[in-house]
Design a protein around this motif. Structure first.
Motif, PDB file in Angstrom:
ATOM      1  N   GLU A 309      44.721  42.771  31.000  1.00 15.38           N
ATOM      2  CA  GLU A 309      45.933  42.188  31.580  1.00 15.38           C
ATOM      3  C   GLU A 309      47.050  43.217  31.746  1.00 15.38           C
ATOM      4  OE1 GLU A 309      48.809  39.274  32.808  1.00 15.38           O
ATOM      5  OE2 GLU A 309      46.621  39.192  32.695  1.00 15.38           O
ATOM      6  N   TYR A 310      47.243  44.064  30.731  1.00 15.40           N
ATOM      7  CA  TYR A 310      48.412  44.953  30.723  1.00 15.40           C
ATOM      8  C   TYR A 310      48.053  46.366  31.132  1.00 15.40           C
ATOM      9  CZ  TYR A 310      50.122  40.946  28.116  1.00 15.40           C
ATOM     10  OH  TYR A 310      50.456  39.672  27.746  1.00 15.40           O
ATOM     11  N   VAL A 311      47.117  46.479  32.080  1.00 13.51           N
ATOM     12  CA  VAL A 311      46.699  47.795  32.560  1.00 13.51           C
ATOM     13  C   VAL A 311      47.854  48.545  33.198  1.00 13.51           C
ATOM     14  CG1 VAL A 311      45.902  46.803  34.759  1.00 13.51           C
ATOM     15  CG2 VAL A 311      44.987  48.987  33.965  1.00 13.51           C
ATOM     16  N   HIS A 312      48.792  47.830  33.831  1.00 12.93           N
ATOM     17  CA  HIS A 312      50.002  48.438  34.404  1.00 12.93           C
ATOM     18  C   HIS A 312      51.246  47.810  33.790  1.00 12.93           C
ATOM     19  CE1 HIS A 312      47.714  50.791  37.183  1.00 12.93           C
ATOM     20  NE2 HIS A 312      47.220  49.733  37.825  1.00 12.93           N
ATOM     21  N   GLY A 313      51.177  47.458  32.532  1.00 11.11           N
ATOM     22  CA  GLY A 313      52.325  46.876  31.861  1.00 11.11           C
ATOM     23  C   GLY A 313      52.454  45.388  32.102  1.00 11.11           C
ATOM     24  N   TYR A 314      53.560  44.845  31.633  1.00  9.38           N
ATOM     25  CA  TYR A 314      53.782  43.400  31.695  1.00  9.38           C
ATOM     26  C   TYR A 314      54.168  42.943  33.093  1.00  9.38           C
ATOM     27  CZ  TYR A 314      55.680  38.811  30.475  1.00  9.38           C
ATOM     28  OH  TYR A 314      55.930  37.473  30.398  1.00  9.38           O
ATOM     29  N   TRP A 315      54.981  43.762  33.784  1.00  8.81           N
ATOM     30  CA  TRP A 315      55.528  43.347  35.082  1.00  8.81           C
ATOM     31  C   TRP A 315      54.593  43.778  36.208  1.00  8.81           C
ATOM     32  CZ3 TRP A 315      59.264  40.179  33.872  1.00  8.81           C
ATOM     33  CH2 TRP A 315      59.991  40.395  32.700  1.00  8.81           C
ATOM     34  N   ASN A 316      53.436  43.134  36.278  1.00  6.71           N
ATOM     35  CA  ASN A 316      52.440  43.457  37.290  1.00  6.71           C
ATOM     36  C   ASN A 316      52.056  42.164  38.005  1.00  6.71           C
ATOM     37  OD1 ASN A 316      50.402  44.562  38.849  1.00  6.71           O
ATOM     38  ND2 ASN A 316      48.954  44.791  37.155  1.00  6.71           N
ATOM     39  N   PHE A 317      53.008  41.619  38.747  1.00 11.36           N
ATOM     40  CA  PHE A 317      52.805  40.315  39.360  1.00 11.36           C
ATOM     41  C   PHE A 317      51.800  40.355  40.515  1.00 11.36           C
ATOM     42  CE2 PHE A 317      57.269  40.000  37.723  1.00 11.36           C
ATOM     43  CZ  PHE A 317      56.947  39.182  36.657  1.00 11.36           C
ATOM     44  N   ALA A 318      51.510  41.548  41.021  1.00  6.96           N
ATOM     45  CA  ALA A 318      50.521  41.669  42.095  1.00  6.96           C
ATOM     46  C   ALA A 318      49.094  41.681  41.560  1.00  6.96           C
ATOM     47  CB  ALA A 318      50.781  42.942  42.899  1.00  6.96           C
ATOM     48  N   ASN A 319      48.951  41.661  40.226  1.00  2.00           N
ATOM     49  CA  ASN A 319      47.632  41.672  39.572  1.00  2.00           C
ATOM     50  C   ASN A 319      46.809  42.902  39.917  1.00  2.00           C
ATOM     51  OD1 ASN A 319      48.165  39.179  38.383  1.00  2.00           O
ATOM     52  ND2 ASN A 319      47.232  38.027  40.044  1.00  2.00           N
ATOM     53  N   GLU A 320      47.483  44.021  40.138  1.00  2.00           N
ATOM     54  CA  GLU A 320      46.794  45.251  40.516  1.00  2.00           C
ATOM     55  C   GLU A 320      45.924  45.752  39.357  1.00  2.00           C
ATOM     56  OE1 GLU A 320      47.803  49.806  42.051  1.00  2.00           O
ATOM     57  OE2 GLU A 320      49.410  48.361  41.648  1.00  2.00           O
ATOM     58  N   ASN A 321      44.626  45.898  39.638  1.00  2.00           N
ATOM     59  CA  ASN A 321      43.636  46.438  38.686  1.00  2.00           C
ATOM     60  C   ASN A 321      43.489  45.596  37.416  1.00  2.00           C
ATOM     61  OD1 ASN A 321      43.187  48.640  40.399  1.00  2.00           O
ATOM     62  ND2 ASN A 321      44.804  49.839  39.425  1.00  2.00           N
ATOM     63  N   LYS A 322      43.976  44.371  37.441  1.00  2.00           N
ATOM     64  CA  LYS A 322      43.835  43.523  36.255  1.00  2.00           C
ATOM     65  C   LYS A 322      42.384  43.061  36.097  1.00  2.00           C
ATOM     66  CE  LYS A 322      48.410  41.379  35.654  1.00  2.00           C
ATOM     67  NZ  LYS A 322      49.116  40.078  35.600  1.00  2.00           N
ATOM     68  N   LEU A 323      41.954  42.948  34.841  1.00  2.00           N
ATOM     69  CA  LEU A 323      40.620  42.461  34.519  1.00  2.00           C
ATOM     70  C   LEU A 323      40.728  41.314  33.518  1.00  2.00           C
ATOM     71  CD1 LEU A 323      38.747  45.861  34.004  1.00  2.00           C
ATOM     72  CD2 LEU A 323      38.702  44.421  36.044  1.00  2.00           C
ATOM     73  N   GLN A 324      39.706  40.480  33.507  1.00  2.00           N
ATOM     74  CA  GLN A 324      39.640  39.402  32.524  1.00  2.00           C
ATOM     75  C   GLN A 324      38.177  39.156  32.174  1.00  2.00           C
ATOM     76  OE1 GLN A 324      41.378  36.014  34.468  1.00  2.00           O
ATOM     77  NE2 GLN A 324      39.708  35.758  35.914  1.00  2.00           N
TER      78      GLN A 324
END
Length: 543
Positions: A309-324
């Motif tokens: 979730e926090y691959v680019h920190g907390y403020w990543n509303f575009a979900n860039e590179n997020k994994l789950q």
């Protein structure tokens, strides 16, 4: 005033009875402030109600009321504002992402997952284990009337895989009449649904599960640990496990909060003897080998999700590179025999395809990420169910194995009553490659045939060392299973039985004993081998 004090004392006694007498309580520093805050607020409400009815309350006690209000406010800040400032991911996203530790890059997941052996496949899931356990428990009416099955956990006992569940008290009065403990536990083989045991004695000595979740007062295991030195210790995941001698224990994870009030992280285990109440504490490095899990599933799920979730920190509303993670975690045993939490990783918003897979050592938390795309557990289950959609079977949670270096999901197909009717194998790399059968061997044959016909669509190098034999057919017979024709044959100079389907080669149906053939097959160690290619050399000469 006397009435308000009486009300307060009644509330306080009720709180104490609830807190120290009920069987399931969430202990710790956080629970107490919540409890006392609730108690104070109730008392203030009652006294204010008394004032509104113009009941006489001595004025000299009003400062005391104000002091209680201040205490209540401080407690409210303690349980709301302080956790926000010291624990919120908004301020500590980097810490939450790193709590999983170093995530290593793996090369091939097939090198880590255990190879499939026909007689060692995990064909019994938790739901089926519970049905089988209920059946054996119901066979003894006297036992079934006073006890119930606890939660089943899978673990390795020696070299065999079992589902284990304790017998628990089914009520307060049943506990009073049987306070020395319930009569043992149920053992269900994870590889053989006919192997179900009700274990009530070890070496001729009766088993008594005295300390358990459904006991009361000091026999209740959480409370027993709380009053024996663990009142301020974080404890989680009370798991029933047996050692290699069959002795029952509760294995409890000891954890610390790494980020203020959050960031739960395992630091060891507390092992409670379910019979004697003896307590032993171990750190991660010194935990006995028979303990399969130190890292709770819930901790690893949260830590992996935070890592993605926090691959680019907390403020990543575009979900860039997020994994789950996909469908939660599955406990599997690797080629090294060690237990691992297994899950797929998918991009946020994607459901069918995994971008990689993760194995987390359930003891050390060593984490390896394999950057291999493939099917999620959900997609594999839907694919297997679609193969037999006319039967309406439901697929169990897939367990990953390797079949000749091919990463493969193996699952059972069950009817509405939860009984196993068929088996299925789905290639993790391509969930359209599915094999089903009435037996595990038949399923493997079907899977390999489909895989070998489709290996132009996936990496052919995934197939392990392939052997080639040029020989003469000694005997050959056919059989029809699930609408497919299979041919069993032997060759001169080999004791093995080979199998191939008519889908593999059109020459198989017209092959006779005495024909010269060339076959290839994967490096199986089984007595019955599925061929990967078949060429009748006699027919070739006639062309």
């Amino acid at each position: 005033m006397k009435k308000s004090i009486t009300i307060f004392l009644l509330l306080f006694v009720t709180f104490c009875i609830f807190y120290f007498g009920m069987p399931v309580i969430n202990y710790g520093f956080v629970g107490l402030p919540f409890g006392f805050l609730f108690l104070i607020i109730l008392w203030i409400v009652f006294t204010m109600r008394a004032e509104s009815k113009k009941e006489k309350i001595n004025v000299k006690f009003k400062p005391f009321h104000r002091a209680l209000g201040i205490i209540a406010l401080l407690l409210l800040l303690y349980v709301t504002l302080l956790p926000l400032l010291t624990s919120s991911a908004m301020f500590y996203s980097k810490d939450y992402r790193e709590i999983i530790g170093e995530v290593k890059d793996g090369k091939e997941i097939s090198n880590h997952i255990a190879p499939l052996a026909i007689n060692k496949v995990r064909v019994v899931d938790r739901q089926l284990a519970y049905l089988l356990g209920e059946k054996i428990l119901g066979s003894d009416p006297a036992l079934g009337s006073k006890t119930e099955l606890g939660h089943f956990t899978v673990q390795k006992v020696g070299d065999e895989l079992y589902w284990v569940a304790p017998l628990l008290h089914s009520g307060f009065f049943k506990w009073i009449n049987n306070s020395e403990g319930t009569d043992g536990y149920v053992l269900v083989s994870a590889t053989n649904e006919r192997d179900v045991q009700l274990v009530q004695s070890i070496n001729g000595k009766p088993l008594k599960i005295k300390y358990q979740s459904e006991a009361f007062f000091m026999s209740q295991m959480q409370r027993y640990l709380y009053f024996n030195g663990y009142a301020t210790t974080g404890l989680e995941d009370y798991t029933f496990e047996i050692d290699d001698n069959g002795m029952p224990y509760w294995v409890v994870t000891k954890y610390k909060k790494r980020i203020g009030f959050g960031g739960n992280d395992a630091v060891g285990v507390v092992v409670l003897d379910a019979q004697t109440g003896e307590i032993k504490e171990y750190d991660i490095d010194n935990t006995p080998d028979w303990v399969d899990r130190i890292q709770p599933q819930s901790f690893i799920e949260d830590q992996l999700n935070d890592w993605g979730e926090y691959v680019h920190g907390y403020w990543n509303f575009a979900n860039e590179n997020k994994l789950q993670i996909t469908e939660g975690l599955t406990l599997v045993y690797g080629e090294d025999g060690r237990p691992y939490w297994y899950t797929g990783l998918t991009s946020v918003g994607k459901d069918e395809s995994a971008v990689g897979f993760v194995l987390v050592d359930t003891r050390t938390k060593e984490t390896t990420y394999y950057h291999q795309s493939g099917a999620t557990e959900y997609a594999a289950r839907r694919s297997a169910e679609g193969k037999v959609q006319e039967k309406g079977y439901n697929a169990s949670m897939p367990v990953p194995y390797t079949i000749n270096n091919i990463p493969t999901y193996v699952m059972t197909l069950k009817d509405g009553g939860g009984l196993v009717k068929m088996y299925a194998m789905v290639a993790i790399n391509d969930y359209t490659i599915v094999g089903v059968g009435n037996t595990m061997r038949e399923t493997m044959m079907s899977f390999k045939n489909v895989y070998n016909m489709a290996d132009n669509r996936i990496d052919p190098n995934a197939i392990s060392d392939r052997k080639v034999i040029n020989s003469v057919v000694a005997r050959i017979q056919s059989d029809i299973k699930n609408g497919n024709s299979f041919y069993y044959f032997t060759v001169d100079g080999s004791p093995k039985i080979f199998i191939g389907s008519s889908q593999l080669s059109n020459e198989l149906p017209v092959t006779e004993a005495g024909d010269s053939i060339s076959i290839s097959f994967d490096a199986d160690i089984e007595d019955v081998i599925n061929v990967s290619s078949f060429d009748n050399l006699n027919l070739g000469d006639k062309k």
